[in-house]
Design a protein around this motif. Structure first.
Motif, PDB file in Angstrom:
ATOM      1  N   SER A  53       0.804  -1.231   0.000  1.00  0.00           N
ATOM      2  CA  SER A  53       0.000   0.000   0.000  1.00  0.00           C
ATOM      3  C   SER A  53       0.837   1.282   0.000  1.00  0.00           C
ATOM      4  O   SER A  53       0.280   2.376  -0.012  1.00  0.00           O
ATOM      5  N   ILE A  54       2.161   1.160   0.020  1.00  0.00           N
ATOM      6  CA  ILE A  54       3.056   2.329   0.027  1.00  0.00           C
ATOM      7  C   ILE A  54       4.010   2.222  -1.153  1.00  0.00           C
ATOM      8  O   ILE A  54       4.483   1.136  -1.486  1.00  0.00           O
ATOM      9  N   LYS A  55       4.306   3.379  -1.759  1.00  0.00           N
ATOM     10  CA  LYS A  55       5.293   3.395  -2.844  1.00  0.00           C
ATOM     11  C   LYS A  55       6.357   4.456  -2.551  1.00  0.00           C
ATOM     12  O   LYS A  55       6.116   5.429  -1.844  1.00  0.00           O
ATOM     13  N   VAL A  56       7.535   4.226  -3.120  1.00  0.00           N
ATOM     14  CA  VAL A  56       8.618   5.202  -3.039  1.00  0.00           C
ATOM     15  C   VAL A  56       8.402   6.181  -4.176  1.00  0.00           C
ATOM     16  O   VAL A  56       8.316   5.782  -5.338  1.00  0.00           O
ATOM     17  N   ASN A  57       8.333   7.448  -3.832  1.00  0.00           N
ATOM     18  CA  ASN A  57       7.925   8.495  -4.760  1.00  0.00           C
ATOM     19  C   ASN A  57       9.080   9.435  -5.133  1.00  0.00           C
ATOM     20  O   ASN A  57       8.838  10.542  -5.586  1.00  0.00           O
TER      21      ASN A  57
END
Length: 150
Positions: free
Chosen positions: A101-105
């Protein structure tokens, strides 16, 4: 810390004094005490709600600290793209929940990162975020949480 910068009828200026207290604790009791001069990229663990921007209180603190120092504002580096239930409504939360549910942006390749969370219960969110950052090429990730629930 979660309530800053919201205000209410009893505190028309929000929780600014409490926020300043936590900011001072982070700077004096962590950054200065442990002499983390090689770690200059500050990143926050995103809240449980999905959003295009990370606007939680830790992200706001990172922006504030970065304005007047050599620390780099990485408040938007980790973004939650899928809602998850708040911890208080769940039993055990697993790392996989956060990994999905988290991405590196942002480009974190070679960076020495301080990953900050307001509170940790099982540690699954901060461990998952650390893994995501290292997998994206961060050189090192050191973790800090203001509190731990029991």
């Amino acid at each position: 810390l979660k309530r800053y910068p919201r205000c209410d009828t009893f505190r028309p200026y929000g929780y600014y004094k409490e926020y300043l207290k936590f900011k001072t604790i982070f700077i004096n009791n962590f950054l200065k005490r442990f002499n983390l001069s090689n770690y200059n990229y500050l990143v926050s663990v995103p809240s449980h709600e999905s959003s295009d921007n990370n606007l939680n209180s830790i992200a706001l603190m990172i922006r504030d600290i970065s304005k007047d120092s050599y620390y780099i504002d990485g408040s938007q580096t980790l973004i939650r793209y899928k809602d998850i239930e708040p911890q208080k409504f769940q039993g055990k939360r697993y790392e996989i929940t956060h990994l999905n549910s988290i991405k590196v942006n942002a480009n974190v390749k070679g960076k020495n990162i301080i990953l900050i969370d307001d509170i940790t219960t099982s540690g699954s969110s901060i461990r998952a975020c650390k893994k995501l950052l290292l997998d994206a090429g961060a050189a090192n990730v050191i973790c800090f949480a203001f509190a731990k629930t029991s």
